[in-house]
Design an enzyme around this catalytic site. Structure first.
Site, PDB file in Angstrom:
ATOM      1  N   CYS A  42       0.816  -1.219   0.000  1.00 25.04           N
ATOM      2  CA  CYS A  42       0.000   0.000   0.000  1.00 25.04           C
ATOM      3  C   CYS A  42       0.851   1.270   0.000  1.00 25.04           C
ATOM      4  O   CYS A  42       0.340   2.357  -0.278  1.00 25.04           O
ATOM      5  CB  CYS A  42      -0.936   0.006   1.209  1.00 25.04           C
ATOM      6  SG  CYS A  42      -2.149  -1.343   1.179  1.00 25.04           S
ATOM      7  N   ASN A 301      -3.240 -10.330   6.441  1.00 25.43           N
ATOM      8  CA  ASN A 301      -2.509 -10.586   7.676  1.00 25.43           C
ATOM      9  C   ASN A 301      -3.346 -11.381   8.664  1.00 25.43           C
ATOM     10  O   ASN A 301      -2.853 -12.306   9.324  1.00 25.43           O
ATOM     11  CB  ASN A 301      -2.071  -9.256   8.297  1.00 25.43           C
ATOM     12  CG  ASN A 301      -0.773  -8.737   7.701  1.00 25.43           C
ATOM     13  OD1 ASN A 301       0.305  -9.178   8.060  1.00 25.43           O
ATOM     14  ND2 ASN A 301      -0.891  -7.795   6.772  1.00 25.43           N
ATOM     15  N   TYR A 421     -14.173  13.828  24.037  1.00 25.67           N
ATOM     16  CA  TYR A 421     -14.433  15.186  23.559  1.00 25.67           C
ATOM     17  C   TYR A 421     -13.453  16.182  24.157  1.00 25.67           C
ATOM     18  O   TYR A 421     -13.201  16.200  25.360  1.00 25.67           O
ATOM     19  CB  TYR A 421     -15.845  15.639  23.909  1.00 25.67           C
ATOM     20  CG  TYR A 421     -15.978  17.155  23.826  1.00 25.67           C
ATOM     21  CD1 TYR A 421     -15.903  17.799  22.589  1.00 25.67           C
ATOM     22  CD2 TYR A 421     -16.113  17.934  24.976  1.00 25.67           C
ATOM     23  CE1 TYR A 421     -15.969  19.190  22.510  1.00 25.67           C
ATOM     24  CE2 TYR A 421     -16.182  19.325  24.911  1.00 25.67           C
ATOM     25  CZ  TYR A 421     -16.107  19.943  23.665  1.00 25.67           C
ATOM     26  OH  TYR A 421     -16.161  21.310  23.580  1.00 25.67           O
TER      27      TYR A 421
END
Length: 549
Positions: A42, A301, A421
């Site tokens: 990738c 994998n 948050y």
């Protein structure tokens, strides 16, 4: 015990490492036809584009590493020519010397991966035409670019590799054109999300041609199916991959409906003592339970580890895939997990679709807008799939959604998530929670949403429908949905008193929030059926572009 593995990239090396952890006594040999092993495929577009400076960073492990760490012998440049399951014998050719030898096994693992699909285009074998599947391909493309300095690149196909190559070739200063046979880019997405990717490509100077195919490749041009010509002194064919299964077929191993090797949840093939893993196998979808082919490094994998474990007496069971994926196209992230709208409808689900447009964090902290499309089952509220596109925060959200879908979450569960948050990271109500709120209101709270396509079909049906633009007058006058009337939010309560209560009503704003507020006002005033237009006017404008294609 003799364990033999065919293929030494993600699945094969993962299988060997797990088998060794389970057994110090096993004799483990991997046969690999190529030179490079266990590489990060990738990352290849980013080496070609110069973002990864050293190609060796993508191939950090060699046979010596596996011998020293795992006591596993990896024989590169060795092709397995034949498998005899009855006698448990392999016929192996040393590609350097040309010699053949026989080897025996007790357990055999196929990890033969996949090959690039090369369509039957005249000139596809020319020297300036490449596919990108392995490290040799990567170095060949890089060498060609360095030596020939191409100016115009044509990429055939708009999947992950094609899009990543478009970005990297553009970074190298080339003029890039992408050609896609379908009417949209990024075929795995729904069309209303793919248009966002196409818009972004155009904004970055990449020309996109859809609905056409490449007919012929000459030395400096690509001739399309409509006889139009594109300049191209570099051509990348990125039209997908197919499983490399010829050897398995010859050994009598059963193939699945997708054309890949059929395995059970324990990675066992139809032949005793033979396992398979990685891009050569057929998986099943976690939601539908049906066979799918989703070749990804993460899955390779995972399944390789299971094959190695079970070949040494273990009992790891595969739980399927959601097709979760993410890629970057310039400064935009594109991700998906689970079923698309198209796939859900094909499977027969009655669905609720929402387009949630929210910043990844507060705008005062530099938040940037994400579009989150969710698909849920109307019957039980189960979340079926999500697609997300935006500059930042996409990876975090798609992983949350993938976990939720994996464990069968329903839309109302999203509202109760105790997510992290702080202003640098998220809004107080995270976009994930907003998606749950929209879908919960639509399915259970008599606050339904309607997609642009559904509105188009409704308007064409002849049924009486009232379309209400809830934005300010200036925005309405600049552009609005066809046949819409303007009722700004501030005037909605006064107007609601005089509305016919039995007329189907559809409200909208720019993105959805104000449209929902006016929807609530109308419903509370007694209007019987009021829908909020999913994604608002922004999504409507993109729908118009789709219709013109």
């Amino acid at each position: 015990m003799k364990i033999r593995i065919i293929g030494a990239v993600a699945a094969g090396t993962s299988a060997a490492a797990k088998a060794r952890r389970n057994s110090e006594e096993a004799e483990i040999i991997i046969y690999e036809i190529d030179t490079y092993i266990s590489y990060s495929g990738c990352g290849m577009p980013y080496y070609i584009g110069g973002e990864v400076e050293n190609g060796e960073d993508l191939t950090p492990r060699d046979p010596k590493f596996f011998k020293s760490k795992y006591n596993v012998d990896i024989k590169t440049g060795h092709e397995v020519l034949q498998v005899d399951p009855k006698e448990k014998i392999l016929l192996v050719k040393n590609l350097e010397t040309g010699e053949t030898m026989k080897d025996s096994y007790d357990k055999l693992i196929f990890a033969t991966g996949a090959r690039s699909v090369v369509p039957p285009i005249t000139g596809v074998r020319n020297k300036h035409v490449f596919s990108l599947r392995n490290i040799k391909d990567m170095y060949s493309i890089k060498k060609y670019i360095d030596e020939k300095n191409p100016k115009d690149a044509v990429i055939i196909g708009t999947g992950f590799i094609g899009l990543e190559m478009a970005e990297n070739l553009k970074h190298l200063g080339m003029e890039v054109t992408m050609v896609e046979l379908l009417t949209q880019v990024s075929p795995g997405l729904d069309e209303d999300m793919a248009i966002l990717v196409e818009e972004h490509l155009a904004a970055k100077g990449v020309q996109v041609i859809t609905g056409k195919s490449a007919k012929e490749i000459t030395e400096n041009e690509v001739i399309l199916s409509d006889e139009s010509k594109l300049p191209g002194d570099l051509v990348i064919v990125a039209t997908g991959v197919r499983p490399h299964v010829e050897l398995a077929k010859e050994a009598g191993i059963e193939m699945g409906v997708t054309g890949a090797i059929k395995v059970n949840p324990f990675m066992e093939t139809s032949v005793a003592d033979i396992y398979a893993a990685g891009d050569c196998i057929e998986q099943y979808h976690s939601i539908t339970g049906k066979p799918v082919y989703r070749p990804l490094g993460s899955t390779a994998n995972k399944t390789g580890r299971m094959a190695g474990n079970n070949a040494t007496g273990g009992n790891l069971e595969f739980r399927g895939v959601l097709g979760t994926g993410i890629y970057k196209i310039f400064d935009l992230a594109v991700a998906q997990t689970g079923l698309t709208e198209r796939e859900a409808l094909k499977e027969g689900y009655e669905i609720s679709v929402s387009h949630n447009i929210k910043p990844n964090r507060p705008e005062y902290m530099g938040g940037k807008e994400m579009v989150i499309k969710s698909v849920a089952d109307k019957k039980d509220g189960r979340l079926l799939g999500v697609q997300i596109i935006g500059p930042e925060g996409v990876d975090k959200r798609v992983d949350v959604f993938a976990a939720l879908i994996t464990f069968g979450a329903k839309v109302q569960d999203l509202v109760h998530l105790d997510l992290a948050y702080a202003p640098p990271f998220s809004t107080t109500k995270d976009p994930v929670m907003y998606t749950g709120m929209i879908q919960e209101n639509a399915i259970y709270g008599n606050r339904p949403v309607m997609t642009i396509k559904e509105l188009d079909e409704l308007a064409s049906s002849g049924k009486k429908v009232r379309i209400v633009d809830a934005r300010v007058v200036k925005q309405y006058e600049a552009s609005h949905v066809e046949n819409a009337i303007n009722v700004p939010h501030s005037a909605a309560r006064d107007v609601a008193k005089d509305l016919e209560k039995d007329t189907i009503t559809v409200t909208y704003c720019n993105k959805g929030t104000t449209g929902n507020a006016v929807q609530n006002i109308f419903l509370n005033s007694g209007v019987e059926k009021v829908y909020n237009l999913s994604g608002g006017h922004k999504t409507y404008l993109r729908y118009l572009k789709m219709k013109k294609k």
